[in-house]
Design a protein around this motif. Structure first.
Motif, PDB file in Angstrom:
ATOM      1  N   PHE A 180       0.661  -1.257   0.123  1.00 58.22           N
ATOM      2  CA  PHE A 180      -0.086  -0.028  -0.111  1.00 58.22           C
ATOM      3  C   PHE A 180       0.676   1.351   0.058  1.00 58.22           C
ATOM      4  O   PHE A 180       0.468   2.474  -0.491  1.00 58.22           O
ATOM      5  CB  PHE A 180      -0.768   0.044   1.368  1.00 58.22           C
ATOM      6  CG  PHE A 180      -2.265  -0.845   1.081  1.00 58.22           C
ATOM      7  CD1 PHE A 180      -3.185  -0.265   0.332  1.00 58.22           C
ATOM      8  CD2 PHE A 180      -2.357  -2.032   1.335  1.00 58.22           C
ATOM      9  CE1 PHE A 180      -4.477  -0.681   0.142  1.00 58.22           C
ATOM     10  CE2 PHE A 180      -3.640  -2.569   1.144  1.00 58.22           C
ATOM     11  CZ  PHE A 180      -4.574  -1.923   0.432  1.00 58.22           C
ATOM     12  N   GLY A 181       2.047   1.062   0.468  1.00 59.12           N
ATOM     13  CA  GLY A 181       2.987   2.486   0.430  1.00 59.12           C
ATOM     14  C   GLY A 181       3.412   2.445  -0.778  1.00 59.12           C
ATOM     15  O   GLY A 181       3.484   3.974  -1.222  1.00 59.12           O
ATOM     16  N   ARG A 182       3.752   1.588  -1.601  1.00 59.01           N
ATOM     17  CA  ARG A 182       4.075   1.602  -3.071  1.00 59.01           C
ATOM     18  C   ARG A 182       2.942   2.139  -4.017  1.00 59.01           C
ATOM     19  O   ARG A 182       3.319   2.991  -4.867  1.00 59.01           O
ATOM     20  CB  ARG A 182       4.718   0.418  -3.560  1.00 59.01           C
ATOM     21  CG  ARG A 182       6.065   0.150  -2.709  1.00 59.01           C
ATOM     22  CD  ARG A 182       6.837  -0.851  -3.413  1.00 59.01           C
ATOM     23  NE  ARG A 182       6.008  -2.189  -3.436  1.00 59.01           N
ATOM     24  CZ  ARG A 182       6.134  -3.260  -2.593  1.00 59.01           C
ATOM     25  NH1 ARG A 182       6.772  -2.925  -1.693  1.00 59.01           N
ATOM     26  NH2 ARG A 182       5.467  -4.229  -2.881  1.00 59.01           N
ATOM     27  N   SER A 183       1.943   1.328  -3.950  1.00 60.43           N
ATOM     28  CA  SER A 183       0.874   1.600  -4.819  1.00 60.43           C
ATOM     29  C   SER A 183      -0.529   1.526  -4.359  1.00 60.43           C
ATOM     30  O   SER A 183      -1.583   0.818  -4.549  1.00 60.43           O
ATOM     31  CB  SER A 183       0.789   0.284  -5.891  1.00 60.43           C
ATOM     32  OG  SER A 183       2.086   0.420  -6.457  1.00 60.43           O
ATOM     33  N   GLY A 184      -0.703   2.385  -3.152  1.00 60.28           N
ATOM     34  CA  GLY A 184      -2.079   2.335  -2.553  1.00 60.28           C
ATOM     35  C   GLY A 184      -3.249   2.765  -3.181  1.00 60.28           C
ATOM     36  O   GLY A 184      -4.008   2.136  -3.289  1.00 60.28           O
TER      37      GLY A 184
END
Length: 440
Positions: free
Chosen positions: A358-362
Motif C-alpha cells: 500500500f505504501g508503493r501503490s496505495g
C-alpha cells in the motif's frame, strides 16, 4: 403482440377456413395427409392439416373459424368445456417450405463467412500499408507493432469499412420479418429498470463464462494460450487507450448488434423466436473464435437477442453491449493494472508485506479492491434476478408466422452449407489454436 406484416399478429378476426376439403395435391394415408417432400404441414391459412388433432391448433386464445373443416372433410376438434379455443401453450405449426427456411439460415452462414474472411484479407493488405506508415512516423520502427493505435485503427478499417459492407450485400438478399411489438405486448415497453435488470443478469453469465473459457483454454494449451483481448488492449500511451475505447465502446457494439441482432434475427424470427435468439447467440459466440470469449459471448447473446425480439429496438442492445465492453475493455484493464509484486504482497496475508504494498501503490490497490467487490456484488445480484425470472417463468416468446416443428429446428438451422462451413471454420480456429500452442 401485433405485427401488421403477419395476420396472426393483427387484431383482425382469424380468416375463414374453407368449408370443403383443400384442393392442394396431397396423398391421403392412414396417418393423415402426406405433403410434397420438403414441406412441414399443419393447419395453415389454406386449411391444410396432417391430422386434425390438438397438436395443430390456432395460437393460444384464438378460436377455430366456424364451419372450418380439415382436408378429410371433418370439423376441427372441440376442446373440453364446449369451446373451440386452443389450450394455453398450444402452438400452431403452419405449412412451411423447409428448403426456403434452410436457405435463409445458410445465407446467414455465408454472410458471416464473408465478414470473417474479408476482414482477414483486408487486414493483411492494410498491415503492409501500415508497416510503411510506421517507418514514416519513426524510421527506427520496422513493423506496425510499435504503434498499437495505428494497428487497431487499420484493423477497424478492414472489419467495419471493407468487410462489413461486403457481407451486407449477401444478407440483404434474405427477406426480413422484424419484430414490431406494441403495447400491451409483454416487453414492448422497456424502461431503465428493465435495462438495468438485463445488464445485472448478465454478470453471473459473464463470470461463469470467463471461468469456463479460461479453464478450458489452459487445459488445451497447457497454460500457454493467452487471452486475445490482452493483445488488442496492449497499448500504453493515451492515444492507444483512446483508440481502444472507441473500438470497444462504439465500433464493435454498433456493427455486431446490427449484424447479429438486426440482420440475423430479422431474417430468422419468422421460423421461431426461440430458434432465432439461440442461433444468433451461438453464431455470435463462435464469431469471436476464441474460448476465452465464447461462453460469455453466447450467454450475453441470449439476453440481448431476447431483448431485441421483445422490444424491436436495437438501441437497447447497443447500449447494453457498449456498457459491457466499457466495463470489460476499459474499466477492468485500468482497475487491474497492478504490479505483480504488489498484488502478490496484497494476497500474502503478511501485514508487513501488505503495508509495504500500500505504501508503493496505495491508490491502485484500493481501486482494484473496490472493482473486485463491485463485480462480486453484481454477480450475486444477477444470480438472484436470474433465479427469480426462471422460477416465475418471465420469459415470453411470441409464436412466429412460420413456426418450425421442434424436430425440424436443428436440421433447418444447422444442417445447411453456409452454417456448416462457418461452424467448422470457427470451431477449428477456437480449439486448434490452443492445442497448437501446447505442442509448440
Amino acid at each position: 403482440m401485433s405485427d401488421p406484416q403477419h395476420p396472426q399478429y393483427s387484431q383482425q378476426p382469424p380468416q375463414q377456413y374453407p368449408s370443403q376439403p383443400s384442393q392442394r395435391p396431397a396423398q391421403q394415408t392412414p396417418g393423415g395427409y402426406r405433403y410434397p417432400s420438403g414441406y412441414q404441414s399443419g393447419y395453415a391459412s389454406g386449411g391444410y392439416a396432417a391430422n386434425p388433432v390438438a397438436g395443430y391448433a390456432p395460437p393460444a386464445g384464438q378460436p377455430y373459424p366456424a364451419g372450418g373443416y380439415a382436408p378429410a372433410g371433418q370439423p376441427y376438434p372441440a376442446y373440453p368445456g364446449g369451446g373451440r379455443l386452443a389450450p394455453r401453450g398450444t402452438v400452431h405449426y403452419p405449412e412451411v417450405n423447409l428448403r426456403t427456411a434452410r436457405k435463409a439460415f445458410s445465407r446467414m452462414g455465408w454472410t458471416l463467412l464473408v465478414w470473417m474472411l474479408c476482414t482477414e484479407l483486408a487486414a493483411m493488405l492494410l498491415r503492409l500499408v501500415g508497416n510503411v506508415l510506421a517507418q514514416e512516423i519513426d524510421p527506427a520502427a520496422r513493423t506496425l507493432d510499435k504503434f498499437p493505435w495505428l494497428s487497431l485503427m487499420l484493423s477497424n478499417v478492414a472489419q467495419y469499412c471493407v468487410a462489413l459492407p461486403l457481407c451486407l450485400i449477401v444478407v440483404f438478399t434474405i427477406p426480413k420479418y422484424p419484430p414490431q411489438p406494441h403495447r400491451p405486448d409483454p416487453g414492448a415497453r422497456f424502461g431503465v429498470r428493465d435495462w438495468l435488470t438485463i445488464l445485472i443478469m448478465g454478470f453471473p453469465i459473464m463470470f461463469v463464462g470467463s471461468i469456463l473459457g479460461s479453464s478450458l483454454s489452459d487445459l488445451l494449451s497447457g497454460g500457454k494460450f493467452g487471452n486475445l483481448l490482452d493483445s488488442v488492449a496492449s497499448g500504453t500511451t493515451p492515444l492507444d487507450h483512446v483508440v481502444e475505447g472507441i473500438t470497444f465502446v462504439v465500433f464493435a457494439p454498433l456493427a455486431e448488434e446490427f449484424i447479429f441482432r438486426r440482420c440475423l434475427i430479422d431474417r430468422t424470427r419468422v421460423y421461431g423466436e426461440k430458434l432465432a435468439v439461440f442461433s444468433s447467440a451461438l453464431l455470435f459466440g463462435l464469431m469471436h473464435s476464441n474460448l476465452y470469449q465464447f461462453f460469455y459471448a453466447f450467454g450475453w447473446g441470449l439476453l440481448w437477442g431476447y431483448v431485441y425480439v421483445r422490444t424491436g429496438k436495437l438501441r437497447y442492445t447497443i447500449a447494453l453491449h457498449a456498457t459491457v465492453n466499457f466495463i470489460g475493455g476499459v474499466v477492468a484493464p485500468a482497475a487491474t493494472d497492478i504490479d505483480d509484486k504488489d498484488l502478490n504482497d496484497l494476497m500474502s496475508g503478511d501485514v508487513q508485506r501488505i503495508t509495504a504494498a500500500f505504501g508503493r501503490s496505495g491508490p491502485q490497490l484500493i481501486g482494484y479492491m473496490l472493482y473486485t467487490v463491485l463485480i462480486l456484488a453484481l454477480v450475486i445480484a444477477g444470480v438472484v434476478l436470474l433465479v427469480n425470472a426462471i422460477r416465475r417463468k418471465r420469459a415470453y416468446f411470441q409464436q412466429s408466422p412460420k413456426e418450425l416443428v421442434p424436430r425440424n429446428r436443428v436440421r433447418v438451422a444447422l444442417a445447411n452449407p453456409g452454417i456448416i462451413v462457418f461452424v467448422i471454420l470457427t470451431v477449428l480456429t477456437t480449439f486448434i489454436t490452443p492445442l497448437m500452442m501446447r505442442f509448440s
